[in-house]
Design a protein around this motif. Structure first.
Motif, PDB file in Angstrom:
ATOM      1  N   ARG A 286       0.521  -1.161   0.112  1.00  0.00           N
ATOM      2  CA  ARG A 286      -0.127   0.033   0.135  1.00  0.00           C
ATOM      3  C   ARG A 286       0.334   1.036   0.128  1.00  0.00           C
ATOM      4  O   ARG A 286       1.819   1.336   1.138  1.00  0.00           O
ATOM      5  CB  ARG A 286      -0.671  -0.178   1.202  1.00  0.00           C
ATOM      6  N   PRO A 287       0.709   2.397  -1.058  1.00  0.00           N
ATOM      7  CA  PRO A 287       1.730   3.308  -0.649  1.00  0.00           C
ATOM      8  C   PRO A 287       1.403   4.177  -0.018  1.00  0.00           C
ATOM      9  O   PRO A 287      -0.050   4.557   0.499  1.00  0.00           O
ATOM     10  CB  PRO A 287       0.398   3.977  -2.380  1.00  0.00           C
ATOM     11  N   PHE A 288       1.830   4.879   0.429  1.00  0.00           N
ATOM     12  CA  PHE A 288       2.280   6.550   1.651  1.00  0.00           C
ATOM     13  C   PHE A 288       2.386   7.440   0.851  1.00  0.00           C
ATOM     14  O   PHE A 288       2.552   7.412  -0.160  1.00  0.00           O
ATOM     15  CB  PHE A 288       2.676   6.509   3.197  1.00  0.00           C
ATOM     16  N   CYS A 289       1.836   8.380   1.394  1.00  0.00           N
ATOM     17  CA  CYS A 289       1.392   9.974   0.474  1.00  0.00           C
ATOM     18  C   CYS A 289       1.862  10.368   1.586  1.00  0.00           C
ATOM     19  O   CYS A 289       0.944  11.334   2.147  1.00  0.00           O
ATOM     20  CB  CYS A 289       0.732   9.856  -1.024  1.00  0.00           C
ATOM     21  N   THR A 290       2.833  11.818   1.321  1.00  0.00           N
ATOM     22  CA  THR A 290       2.701  13.075   2.266  1.00  0.00           C
ATOM     23  C   THR A 290       2.464  14.093   0.952  1.00  0.00           C
ATOM     24  O   THR A 290       2.935  14.592  -0.401  1.00  0.00           O
ATOM     25  CB  THR A 290       4.110  12.805   2.500  1.00  0.00           C
ATOM     26  N   LEU A 291       1.097  14.991   1.225  1.00  0.00           N
ATOM     27  CA  LEU A 291       1.392  16.568   0.658  1.00  0.00           C
ATOM     28  C   LEU A 291       1.121  17.310   1.220  1.00  0.00           C
ATOM     29  O   LEU A 291       0.425  17.339   2.051  1.00  0.00           O
ATOM     30  CB  LEU A 291      -0.327  16.553   0.160  1.00  0.00           C
ATOM     31  N   GLU A 292       2.045  18.308   1.189  1.00  0.00           N
ATOM     32  CA  GLU A 292       2.525  19.344   1.584  1.00  0.00           C
ATOM     33  C   GLU A 292       2.289  20.554   0.750  1.00  0.00           C
ATOM     34  O   GLU A 292       2.740  21.003  -0.144  1.00  0.00           O
ATOM     35  CB  GLU A 292       4.193  19.273   2.834  1.00  0.00           C
ATOM     36  N   VAL A 293       1.560  21.547   1.966  1.00  0.00           N
ATOM     37  CA  VAL A 293       1.279  22.762   1.044  1.00  0.00           C
ATOM     38  C   VAL A 293       1.557  24.353   1.856  1.00  0.00           C
ATOM     39  O   VAL A 293       0.879  23.843   2.545  1.00  0.00           O
ATOM     40  CB  VAL A 293      -0.058  22.929   0.133  1.00  0.00           C
ATOM     41  N   ASN A 294       2.127  25.272   0.822  1.00  0.00           N
ATOM     42  CA  ASN A 294       1.997  26.461   1.508  1.00  0.00           C
ATOM     43  C   ASN A 294       0.961  27.312   1.417  1.00  0.00           C
ATOM     44  O   ASN A 294       0.775  27.802  -0.243  1.00  0.00           O
ATOM     45  CB  ASN A 294       3.001  26.633   1.541  1.00  0.00           C
ATOM     46  N   VAL A 295      -0.052  27.887   1.699  1.00  0.00           N
ATOM     47  CA  VAL A 295      -1.555  28.495   1.049  1.00  0.00           C
ATOM     48  C   VAL A 295      -1.628  29.592   2.421  1.00  0.00           C
ATOM     49  O   VAL A 295      -1.864  30.940   1.920  1.00  0.00           O
ATOM     50  CB  VAL A 295      -3.027  27.738   1.753  1.00  0.00           C
ATOM     51  N   SER A 296       0.034  30.157   2.895  1.00  0.00           N
ATOM     52  CA  SER A 296       0.246  31.348   3.713  1.00  0.00           C
ATOM     53  C   SER A 296      -0.031  32.446   3.162  1.00  0.00           C
ATOM     54  O   SER A 296      -0.278  34.165   3.572  1.00  0.00           O
ATOM     55  CB  SER A 296       1.208  31.960   4.433  1.00  0.00           C
ATOM     56  N   GLU A 297       0.255  32.465   1.386  1.00  0.00           N
ATOM     57  CA  GLU A 297       0.012  33.494   1.065  1.00  0.00           C
ATOM     58  C   GLU A 297      -1.142  33.453   0.011  1.00  0.00           C
ATOM     59  O   GLU A 297      -1.608  34.495  -1.797  1.00  0.00           O
ATOM     60  CB  GLU A 297       1.384  33.537  -0.065  1.00  0.00           C
ATOM     61  N   GLN A 298      -1.742  32.835  -0.460  1.00  0.00           N
ATOM     62  CA  GLN A 298      -3.074  32.584  -0.503  1.00  0.00           C
ATOM     63  C   GLN A 298      -3.981  33.278  -0.039  1.00  0.00           C
ATOM     64  O   GLN A 298      -4.754  33.390   0.613  1.00  0.00           O
ATOM     65  CB  GLN A 298      -3.370  31.145  -1.339  1.00  0.00           C
ATOM     66  N   THR A 299      -4.531  34.181  -1.112  1.00  0.00           N
ATOM     67  CA  THR A 299      -6.004  34.912  -0.683  1.00  0.00           C
ATOM     68  C   THR A 299      -7.628  33.735  -0.632  1.00  0.00           C
ATOM     69  O   THR A 299      -8.215  34.200   0.101  1.00  0.00           O
ATOM     70  CB  THR A 299      -6.878  35.728  -1.774  1.00  0.00           C
ATOM     71  N   ASP A 300      -7.350  32.325  -0.892  1.00  0.00           N
ATOM     72  CA  ASP A 300      -8.021  31.176  -1.083  1.00  0.00           C
ATOM     73  C   ASP A 300      -7.504  30.503  -0.712  1.00  0.00           C
ATOM     74  O   ASP A 300      -7.177  29.163  -1.488  1.00  0.00           O
ATOM     75  CB  ASP A 300      -9.323  31.040  -2.608  1.00  0.00           C
ATOM     76  N   PRO A 301      -7.286  29.834   0.432  1.00  0.00           N
ATOM     77  CA  PRO A 301      -6.135  28.652   0.386  1.00  0.00           C
ATOM     78  C   PRO A 301      -7.588  27.494   0.624  1.00  0.00           C
ATOM     79  O   PRO A 301      -6.599  26.549   0.751  1.00  0.00           O
ATOM     80  CB  PRO A 301      -5.954  29.150   2.008  1.00  0.00           C
ATOM     81  N   GLU A 302      -8.550  27.610   1.020  1.00  0.00           N
ATOM     82  CA  GLU A 302      -9.156  26.111   0.371  1.00  0.00           C
ATOM     83  C   GLU A 302      -8.558  25.608  -1.091  1.00  0.00           C
ATOM     84  O   GLU A 302      -8.767  24.611  -0.907  1.00  0.00           O
ATOM     85  CB  GLU A 302     -10.448  26.161   1.008  1.00  0.00           C
ATOM     86  N   THR A 303      -9.371  26.351  -1.500  1.00  0.00           N
ATOM     87  CA  THR A 303      -8.972  26.508  -3.916  1.00  0.00           C
ATOM     88  C   THR A 303      -7.806  25.072  -3.435  1.00  0.00           C
ATOM     89  O   THR A 303      -7.497  24.674  -4.447  1.00  0.00           O
ATOM     90  CB  THR A 303      -9.125  27.189  -4.420  1.00  0.00           C
ATOM     91  N   ALA A 304      -6.874  26.070  -3.216  1.00  0.00           N
ATOM     92  CA  ALA A 304      -5.320  26.164  -3.164  1.00  0.00           C
ATOM     93  C   ALA A 304      -4.880  24.686  -2.874  1.00  0.00           C
ATOM     94  O   ALA A 304      -4.138  23.852  -3.202  1.00  0.00           O
ATOM     95  CB  ALA A 304      -4.148  27.164  -3.116  1.00  0.00           C
ATOM     96  N   LEU A 354       0.740  26.442  11.847  1.00  0.00           N
ATOM     97  CA  LEU A 354       0.816  27.419  11.811  1.00  0.00           C
ATOM     98  C   LEU A 354       1.748  28.564  11.285  1.00  0.00           C
ATOM     99  O   LEU A 354       2.417  27.684  12.344  1.00  0.00           O
ATOM    100  CB  LEU A 354       0.079  28.375  12.906  1.00  0.00           C
ATOM    101  N   VAL A 355       1.758  29.386  10.412  1.00  0.00           N
ATOM    102  CA  VAL A 355       3.624  29.765   9.754  1.00  0.00           C
ATOM    103  C   VAL A 355       2.736  31.388  11.051  1.00  0.00           C
ATOM    104  O   VAL A 355       1.789  32.103  10.746  1.00  0.00           O
ATOM    105  CB  VAL A 355       3.274  30.794   8.597  1.00  0.00           C
ATOM    106  N   SER A 356       3.615  31.676  11.734  1.00  0.00           N
ATOM    107  CA  SER A 356       3.831  32.993  12.652  1.00  0.00           C
ATOM    108  C   SER A 356       3.959  33.943  11.954  1.00  0.00           C
ATOM    109  O   SER A 356       5.269  33.777  10.301  1.00  0.00           O
ATOM    110  CB  SER A 356       5.608  33.229  13.487  1.00  0.00           C
ATOM    111  N   GLN A 357       3.769  35.642  11.265  1.00  0.00           N
ATOM    112  CA  GLN A 357       3.943  37.240  10.830  1.00  0.00           C
ATOM    113  C   GLN A 357       5.707  36.545  10.836  1.00  0.00           C
ATOM    114  O   GLN A 357       6.458  37.340  10.086  1.00  0.00           O
ATOM    115  CB  GLN A 357       2.914  38.138  10.996  1.00  0.00           C
TER     116      GLN A 357
END
Length: 428
Positions: A286-304, A354-357
């Motif tokens: 069975r495959p293992f899969c990591t999906l990592e995405v930075n949405v801290s600069e996105q206006t619509d993070p959910e869509t990203a 969480l990404v700190s400012q």
């Protein structure tokens, strides 16, 4: 030639957190995965058929597995006994009690006198009769300081000094077994140990550091046609000259995400005195899969995030989704929507970070030692803030009027602030 199947590090009963309960069987689906993969290995041994099976240790996560797990393991290896295929079960570090006394989870096979089964819980030479003739196997189980050293010998010593003493004790002990060898028969060393040149897999997290490291030179002996190892979960050959091959087959299933990119399998060996051929046989696991995405600069993070998920085949995989986000964006994410997008996965975890400012990357143009006009500095800053694009011109106008000491700037600033849902002017 004698045909041998070499597998190791089954760890049956591991990874329950990556599975779920199968309502039809009542078993964790990851247990079922491990049993299925082990069954495939035994199927291959019977189909060839092989003349000998060597298990390199670590049958379970610990020395006291659940009864249902013990039964599943026994049911598969019983098939080898029924087919009259000799089998050596080597004791690994996970097969021992914490005190390191004996192979608690495997010694039952010796107690029950299972035909053709040898439990390797000590350094010992075994001469095994197979359908194709005799072969010699030296078993070298997981060794702890108490195996070769007394308490007074190790008192006050550092781990490095203890490791040195252990190797000093191991050398003559292994030499003693080698001198018992019949020079006319092929020989395999079967060891569960950490070799100094091995590339670590999951054992970096599971057990490395609890035992000691063996120099490769101890294993690279002309008396051995093949060195069969266990303990490290990543398949590798430590002796590219194959004289002799020194092989970790790796674990047969992925224990955790540290093994996400590792190929899993076992090794088939053909051996006679002075000659050996070996082949790594991959397993479909069975495959293992990591999906990592930075949405801290996105206006619509959910869509990203959803766009990232759509690009990856996660069907029946064990998935972990990690997304980096600012605290003020959290309300823009609907967890139920992400769960729906992940529903085709075998199992999944969702981990927002969480990404700190304060941790935002600084712009070189605004660094110490640079000299920019205040308006140009503001423009540079705004060019890197997608979330402020809608009010960029208003901010620049307001800033210019501030610099010009315009008496109306306070009213205009208040007007801009009222149109900014995030109160972005506080950033200036």
């Amino acid at each position: 030639m004698i045909k041998v199947l070499h597998l190791s590090d089954i760890h049956l009963g591991s990874g329950f957190s990556h599975g779920r309960i199968n309502p039809e069987t009542g078993l964790n689906t990851r247990l079922e995965d491990f049993v299925k993969t082990l069954s495939f290995c035994i199927d291959r041994a019977l189909k060839e058929p092989v003349d000998l099976v060597l298990f390199g240790g670590d049958a379970f996560p610990d020395a006291t597995p659940l009864p249902v797990v013990q039964e599943a393991f026994a049911a598969q290896f019983r098939r080898l006994a029924d087919a009259n295929i000799p089998t050596v079960l080597l004791v690994g570090n996970h097969d021992q009690h914490s005190q390191g006394n004996g192979g608690a989870s495997l010694c039952i096979y010796r107690t029950l006198a299972v035909p053709g089964f040898i439990v390797g819980d000590k350094l010992e030479l075994h001469t095994i009769t197979t359908q194709k003739g005799q072969i010699q196997v030296i078993t070298l189980p997981w060794l702890t300081r108490s195996t070769l050293l007394t308490r007074p010998e190790t008192e006050g010593l550092s781990l490095e000094q203890i490791n040195y003493l252990l190797i000093e004790k191991l050398n003559p002990a292994l030499e003693g077994e080698i001198r018992k060898l019949d020079p006319h028969l092929p020989t395999i060393l079967l060891g569960h140990l950490m070799v100094d040149r091995a590339t670590l897999g999951a054992e970096r997290l599971l057990a490395v550091g609890k035992g000691f490291t063996v120099p490769l030179s101890i294993l690279s002996r002309p008396e051995f046609e093949y060195v069969a190892l266990g303990h490290v979960h990543k398949h590798q050959n430590l002796n590219k000259d194959n004289n002799p091959p020194i092989i970790y087959p790796g674990s047969i299933e992925r224990v955790d995400f540290s093994e996400e990119k590792e190929e899993k399998g076992f090794v088939l060996v053909e051996i006679e005195k002075g000659k050996v051929n070996w082949e790594f046989c991959p397993l479909s696991v069975r495959p293992f899969c990591t999906l990592e995405v930075n949405v801290s600069e996105q206006t619509d993070p959910e869509t990203a995030i959803l766009n990232t998920l759509a690009k990856k085949d996660i069907n029946d995989a064990v998935v972990r989704l990690i997304y980096h986000i600012r605290s003020e964006q959290l309300d823009l994410i609907n967890t139920a929507t992400l769960q729906e997008a992940l529903s085709s996965a075998h199992s999944y975890t969702i981990r927002p970070e969480l990404v700190s400012q304060l941790a935002r990357p600084r712009l070189p143009e605004l660094g110490v030692g640079t000299h920019l006009d205040p308006i140009e500095a503001l423009k540079t800053y705004l060019n890197n803030r997608d979330d402020l694009k809608d009010i960029e011109s208003d901010l620049l106008d307001a800033a210019q009027k501030l610099l010009n000491n315009d008496n109306t700037h306070e009213d205009e600033l208040e007007d801009i602030e009222n149109h900014s849902p995030k109160n972005q002017l506080t950033l200036l």
